[in-house]
Design a protein around this motif. Structure first.
Motif, PDB file in Angstrom:
ATOM      1  N   ILE A 107       0.841  -1.210  -0.085  1.00 50.13           N
ATOM      2  CA  ILE A 107      -0.126   0.162   0.147  1.00 50.13           C
ATOM      3  C   ILE A 107       0.813   1.481   0.016  1.00 50.13           C
ATOM      4  N   CYS A 108       1.962   1.183   0.679  1.00 52.78           N
ATOM      5  CA  CYS A 108       2.855   2.444   0.691  1.00 52.78           C
ATOM      6  C   CYS A 108       3.566   2.548  -0.592  1.00 52.78           C
ATOM      7  N   ASN A 109       3.787   1.619  -1.291  1.00 52.89           N
ATOM      8  CA  ASN A 109       4.673   1.718  -2.503  1.00 52.89           C
ATOM      9  C   ASN A 109       3.682   1.821  -3.715  1.00 52.89           C
ATOM     10  N   ALA A 110       2.309   1.433  -3.536  1.00 48.16           N
ATOM     11  CA  ALA A 110       1.546   1.685  -4.541  1.00 48.16           C
ATOM     12  C   ALA A 110       0.127   2.219  -4.219  1.00 48.16           C
ATOM     13  N   PRO A 111       0.106   3.586  -3.546  1.00 48.89           N
ATOM     14  CA  PRO A 111      -0.908   4.321  -3.045  1.00 48.89           C
ATOM     15  C   PRO A 111      -2.195   4.165  -3.902  1.00 48.89           C
ATOM     16  N   GLY A 112      -3.259   3.737  -3.470  1.00 57.17           N
ATOM     17  CA  GLY A 112      -4.544   3.768  -4.400  1.00 57.17           C
ATOM     18  C   GLY A 112      -4.550   2.419  -4.702  1.00 57.17           C
ATOM     19  N   VAL A 113      -3.776   1.449  -4.309  1.00 63.42           N
ATOM     20  CA  VAL A 113      -4.038  -0.140  -4.868  1.00 63.42           C
ATOM     21  C   VAL A 113      -5.438  -0.636  -4.345  1.00 63.42           C
ATOM     22  N   ARG A 114      -6.189  -1.235  -4.982  1.00 60.43           N
ATOM     23  CA  ARG A 114      -7.411  -1.929  -4.667  1.00 60.43           C
ATOM     24  C   ARG A 114      -7.139  -3.328  -3.933  1.00 60.43           C
ATOM     25  N   GLN A 115      -8.338  -3.428  -3.144  1.00 59.75           N
ATOM     26  CA  GLN A 115      -8.073  -4.571  -2.209  1.00 59.75           C
ATOM     27  C   GLN A 115      -7.900  -5.804  -3.196  1.00 59.75           C
ATOM     28  N   THR A 116      -8.529  -6.200  -4.521  1.00 65.10           N
ATOM     29  CA  THR A 116      -8.178  -7.291  -5.338  1.00 65.10           C
ATOM     30  C   THR A 116      -6.744  -7.332  -5.725  1.00 65.10           C
ATOM     31  N   GLU A 117      -6.266  -6.186  -5.986  1.00 66.17           N
ATOM     32  CA  GLU A 117      -4.953  -6.076  -6.477  1.00 66.17           C
ATOM     33  C   GLU A 117      -4.108  -6.284  -5.212  1.00 66.17           C
ATOM     34  N   LEU A 118      -4.258  -5.770  -4.130  1.00 63.06           N
ATOM     35  CA  LEU A 118      -3.147  -6.032  -3.042  1.00 63.06           C
ATOM     36  C   LEU A 118      -3.365  -7.741  -2.970  1.00 63.06           C
ATOM     37  N   ALA A 168      -3.956 -10.165  -4.869  1.00 60.22           N
ATOM     38  CA  ALA A 168      -3.269 -11.056  -5.736  1.00 60.22           C
ATOM     39  C   ALA A 168      -1.740 -10.717  -5.844  1.00 60.22           C
ATOM     40  N   ALA A 169      -1.353  -9.504  -5.424  1.00 62.09           N
ATOM     41  CA  ALA A 169       0.137  -9.139  -5.215  1.00 62.09           C
ATOM     42  C   ALA A 169       0.804 -10.104  -3.968  1.00 62.09           C
ATOM     43  N   LEU A 170      -0.168 -10.159  -2.941  1.00 67.45           N
ATOM     44  CA  LEU A 170       0.484 -11.011  -1.946  1.00 67.45           C
ATOM     45  C   LEU A 170       0.173 -12.575  -1.977  1.00 67.45           C
ATOM     46  N   GLY A 171      -0.383 -13.031  -2.952  1.00 71.12           N
ATOM     47  CA  GLY A 171      -0.879 -14.300  -3.314  1.00 71.12           C
ATOM     48  C   GLY A 171      -1.924 -14.808  -2.081  1.00 71.12           C
ATOM     49  N   MET A 172      -2.733 -14.030  -1.649  1.00 75.79           N
ATOM     50  CA  MET A 172      -3.914 -14.370  -0.653  1.00 75.79           C
ATOM     51  C   MET A 172      -5.181 -14.253  -1.170  1.00 75.79           C
ATOM     52  N   GLU A 173      -6.131 -14.850  -0.590  1.00 73.12           N
ATOM     53  CA  GLU A 173      -7.587 -14.874  -0.991  1.00 73.12           C
ATOM     54  C   GLU A 173      -7.953 -13.647  -0.483  1.00 73.12           C
ATOM     55  N   ARG A 174      -8.791 -13.016  -1.636  1.00 74.73           N
ATOM     56  CA  ARG A 174      -9.533 -11.447  -1.438  1.00 74.73           C
ATOM     57  C   ARG A 174     -10.196 -11.609   0.085  1.00 74.73           C
TER      58      ARG A 174
END
Length: 151
Positions: free
Chosen positions: A57-68, A70-76
């Motif tokens: 979130i700090c490195n990509a402000p405005g990231v959406r929950q689904t993107e987060l 996916a980036a972390l390889g976790m279930e939404r």
């Protein structure tokens, strides 16, 4: 006779047959590094998952929950609890996305940015300690090899 042997086998002697397996060795190393990282993060009110999410979130402000997620390889659905924890700590806010008004954008707060920087420095120190037996070249090579495995 109690059925017990008089010799005590060491951990290394007991799992010798497993140590030749890459996956087993990775699992053991990961468990050791993760446990120590958790110990480092705990006094800052973070866990490995919350630190990871805060960093994205700090490195990509405005990231959406689904993107987060996916980036972390976790279930939404699992990411909701992580996001709730970060929001309750006042490290992030939820705002309507400028790209898609139906979506929620995750924004770091000033306190969240400061906490992420503090935790990152603590984890870099932790890694210096944990990987002191590896040169900088070996560390970079290890990261490359692990990235290849993930790919």
């Amino acid at each position: 006779m109690t059925g017990q042997t008089d010799s005590v086998l060491t951990e290394a002697a007991l799992d010798t047959a497993l140590r030749e397996l890459i996956g087993y060795s990775m699992k053991r190393a990961t468990a050791m590094v993760t446990a120590d990282a958790a110990r480092v993060l705990e006094p800052m009110g973070l866990r490995i998952t919350t630190f990871s999410a805060l960093t994205v979130i700090c490195n990509a402000p405005g990231v959406r929950q689904t993107e987060l997620a996916a980036a972390l390889g976790m279930e939404r659905s699992n990411s909701v609890a992580v996001i709730d924890t970060l929001e309750k700590a006042h490290w992030i806010t939820r705002e309507r996305s400028a790209r898609d008004r139906r979506a929620i954008a995750l924004q770091p707060t000033t306190a969240g940015i400061m906490r992420q920087k503090q935790a990152r420095l603590a984890l870099l120190t932790h890694e210096d300690r944990m990987f002191a037996g590896l040169s900088q070249i070996e560390r970079r090579e290890l990261v490359k090899l692990l990235s290849r495995i993930r790919a």
